[in-house]
Design a protein around this motif. Structure first.
Motif, PDB file in Angstrom:
ATOM      1  N   GLU A  19      -7.509 -29.133  11.076  1.00  0.00           N
ATOM      2  CA  GLU A  19      -8.837 -29.700  11.328  1.00  0.00           C
ATOM      3  C   GLU A  19      -9.030 -29.998  12.816  1.00  0.00           C
ATOM      4  O   GLU A  19     -10.091 -29.732  13.380  1.00  0.00           O
ATOM      5  CB  GLU A  19      -9.028 -30.980  10.508  1.00  0.00           C
ATOM      6  N   PHE A  69      -8.129 -40.640  15.256  1.00  0.00           N
ATOM      7  CA  PHE A  69      -7.536 -40.765  13.930  1.00  0.00           C
ATOM      8  C   PHE A  69      -8.022 -42.060  13.285  1.00  0.00           C
ATOM      9  O   PHE A  69      -8.058 -43.114  13.934  1.00  0.00           O
ATOM     10  CB  PHE A  69      -6.013 -40.819  14.012  1.00  0.00           C
ATOM     11  N   ILE A 116      -6.714 -39.643   8.517  1.00  0.00           N
ATOM     12  CA  ILE A 116      -5.375 -39.108   8.238  1.00  0.00           C
ATOM     13  C   ILE A 116      -4.701 -39.845   7.089  1.00  0.00           C
ATOM     14  O   ILE A 116      -3.744 -39.339   6.501  1.00  0.00           O
ATOM     15  CB  ILE A 116      -4.477 -39.130   9.489  1.00  0.00           C
ATOM     16  N   VAL A 172      -4.091 -31.897   9.023  1.00  0.00           N
ATOM     17  CA  VAL A 172      -4.685 -32.627  10.147  1.00  0.00           C
ATOM     18  C   VAL A 172      -4.741 -31.736  11.388  1.00  0.00           C
ATOM     19  O   VAL A 172      -5.755 -31.681  12.096  1.00  0.00           O
ATOM     20  CB  VAL A 172      -3.884 -33.912  10.440  1.00  0.00           C
ATOM     21  N   ILE A 202     -11.045 -38.014  12.435  1.00  0.00           N
ATOM     22  CA  ILE A 202     -10.242 -37.396  11.378  1.00  0.00           C
ATOM     23  C   ILE A 202      -9.558 -38.511  10.603  1.00  0.00           C
ATOM     24  O   ILE A 202      -8.776 -39.282  11.177  1.00  0.00           O
ATOM     25  CB  ILE A 202      -9.173 -36.434  11.935  1.00  0.00           C
ATOM     26  N   GLU A 207     -10.911 -34.285   1.515  1.00  0.00           N
ATOM     27  CA  GLU A 207     -10.935 -33.359   2.641  1.00  0.00           C
ATOM     28  C   GLU A 207     -12.031 -32.333   2.373  1.00  0.00           C
ATOM     29  O   GLU A 207     -12.146 -31.802   1.273  1.00  0.00           O
ATOM     30  CB  GLU A 207      -9.582 -32.661   2.796  1.00  0.00           C
ATOM     31  N   TYR A 248       0.733 -44.093   8.332  1.00  0.00           N
ATOM     32  CA  TYR A 248       0.729 -42.672   7.963  1.00  0.00           C
ATOM     33  C   TYR A 248       2.140 -42.178   7.653  1.00  0.00           C
ATOM     34  O   TYR A 248       3.085 -42.432   8.400  1.00  0.00           O
ATOM     35  CB  TYR A 248       0.128 -41.843   9.113  1.00  0.00           C
ATOM     36  N   ASP A 276       3.633 -38.434   6.499  1.00  0.00           N
ATOM     37  CA  ASP A 276       3.378 -37.027   6.195  1.00  0.00           C
ATOM     38  C   ASP A 276       4.035 -36.669   4.865  1.00  0.00           C
ATOM     39  O   ASP A 276       5.261 -36.759   4.726  1.00  0.00           O
ATOM     40  CB  ASP A 276       3.953 -36.172   7.334  1.00  0.00           C
ATOM     41  N   ARG A 318      -2.665 -37.465   4.365  1.00  0.00           N
ATOM     42  CA  ARG A 318      -2.822 -36.015   4.399  1.00  0.00           C
ATOM     43  C   ARG A 318      -1.584 -35.395   5.031  1.00  0.00           C
ATOM     44  O   ARG A 318      -0.856 -36.048   5.790  1.00  0.00           O
ATOM     45  CB  ARG A 318      -4.050 -35.640   5.223  1.00  0.00           C
TER      46      ARG A 318
END
Length: 464
Positions: free
Chosen positions: A182, A196, A151, A179, A149, A135, A204, A206, A174
């Motif tokens: 950003e 994404f 992720i 996210v 982005i 990042e 993904y 979290d 991330r």
């Protein structure tokens, strides 16, 4: 070494976005980007190893420019080929000074300092078990309207043909908070579309446990000022119904899903270690087709995988006919280094692979010619991307990720600007459909469509 650099990028959108982050980091370290390798003190190649003979292409390119070494220039190989080949690159191309895989880009400032100090063989090769992501606040985004982005990085799927788990490391996500921060910064800078990215973007998770993938999509889609949110690439094993529900419920989420199937045969899918069946995949297609919105579906396919019979290939053809994809990206199987498929007997002749690829793409073109016809007469919102002066057309993209070529020289009785601003949005009536694009005419004033931001109960809140 002159603090100027030239970078060339091979491969996918992930690589392109990685290069944006590398460029931003270099510029933050005082380097100036140039558009010609002759003017650069540092020449970087950001590489991809997905396709056949990728390494040879990289070494061929390096060999073309090794004469520049005598002028004091330095060379760096980044990305998947760097991670795959490692220090062997120094043996094959002794004039290379730095080799760095994508998971080590966070160490670029330190590696650059070592390079400037005169070190000749600098490596950044991380173990695939790293938990760290790259990042940076210094991303140099090449498009001021559409931004990416990442992720989730890496892959844990270990499909038999794929080198990504070995070059990109394990899956690591991330936090949703980072996210969202950003994304909010991008909106403040004027970006209206965010995409994404991830090797398996819908895998993904979290780390804070606050949001699912679908909830994160919605959260970004609800940021005031956002016009479109996209995501790629998804994996069938982690594709859930709430993603379709999110698209149905959130107008800013683009009505397009890229869900690679690779084969229509359960037997071949098992040999590929995809860990789902034809029926499993078709069930997810049924969720998408049951949505209230008309969601565009695209896919990736491989023909000629070891052991694929004529009957297996026919199952791929029937699956294409059943799903009716809006686009298919198909390739002949080629073994990649370090993958299980390398040890499989590749007994299918290349001419058979080529013929199967031709049959598949001919069938897909027939489907697209018919399937695109559903858009005839529709009015679609199109984001302006470029111009085609020879045809007096504007080139744009619809929410369904389809290319739309359209004219804006006359709207009603009014003569208007032939080249509306890049990044603006116009309503376009579709007047013709072709297998790979739509053709139309702008139907309202030349100004961008009025946009009403999503109303939220409170201001943007950063999750802890």
């Amino acid at each position: 070494m002159s603090k100027t650099f030239y970078i060339e990028t091979f491969g996918c959108q992930m690589n392109a976005h990685d290069s944006e982050k590398v460029i931003g980091t270099l510029e933050q370290q005082g380097y100036a980007r140039v558009q010609d390798e002759d003017a650069a003190g540092l020449i970087l190649y950001n590489t991809c190893s997905i396709r056949d003979k990728a390494e040879q292409k990289v070494f061929h390119r390096l060999n073309e420019y090794k004469k520049l070494q005598g002028e004091g220039k330095k060379f760096a190989v980044l990305g998947c080929v760097a991670q795959q080949e490692g220090e062997k690159i120094f043996e094959k191309a002794p004039y290379v000074s730095m080799v760095a895989g994508s998971a080590s880009y966070r160490n670029l400032p330190e590696m650059l300092r070592r390079l400037e100090a005169g070190e000749e063989r600098i490596t950044g090769l991380d173990d695939r078990l790293t938990d760290l992501t790259f990042e940076t606040e210094f991303t140099a985004r090449s498009n001021p309207h559409r931004g990416y982005i990442t992720i989730i990085e890496g892959c844990d799927k270990f499909c038999a043909y794929c080198v990504v788990p070995y070059t990109r490391g394990k899956e690591r996500s991330r936090t949703a908070a980072s996210v969202l921060v950003e994304a909010k910064k991008m909106v403040d800078l004027g970006f209206t579309e965010i995409q994404f990215l991830g090797q398996n973007v819908n895998s993904y998770r979290d780390p804070s446990g606050r949001m699912s993938f679908a909830e994160l999509l919605v959260a970004v889609g609800e940021l005031p000022g956002i016009r479109r949110v996209r995501f790629t690439t998804s994996h069938p094993r982690d594709f859930s119904r709430d993603i379709v529900q999110a698209i149905d419920d959130t107008a800013t989420l683009c009505d397009h899903i890229h869900l690679p199937v690779q084969s229509g045969s359960t037997a071949v899918l098992k040999a590929m270690s995809r860990e789902y069946t034809r029926e499993w995949y078709l069930e997810r297609m049924s969720w998408i087709k049951a949505a209230k919105r008309d969601i565009s579906i695209t896919s990736d396919m491989i023909v000629g995988f070891p052991g694929e019979t004529d009957a297996d290939f026919e199952e791929t053809i029937t699956l294409v006919g059943e799903v009716k994809y809006d686009a298919v990206f198909a390739f002949k199987f080629s073994p990649r280094p370090n993958t299980p498929a390398v040890t499989m007997a590749d007994s299918i002749p290349d001419e058979v692979k080529s013929e199967r690829l031709r049959i598949l793409m001919d069938r897909q073109r027939e489907i697209q010619r018919e399937h695109y016809g559903r858009h005839l007469g529709e009015v679609q919102e199109v984001m302006v991307e470029s111009y085609n002066p020879s045809r007096n057309q504007v080139v744009g993209r619809s929410s369904q990720n389809k290319t739309v070529n359209f004219a804006v020289s006359r709207i009603g009785a009014q003569i208007v600007q032939a080249q509306p601003p890049i990044g603006s949005y116009l309503p376009v009536r579709i007047t013709q459909t072709l297998p790979n694009c739509l053709v139309g005419e702008a139907i309202a004033e030349a100004d961008p469509l009025p946009f009403v931001a999503v109303q939220r109960a409170a201001d943007f809140v950063v999750l802890n």
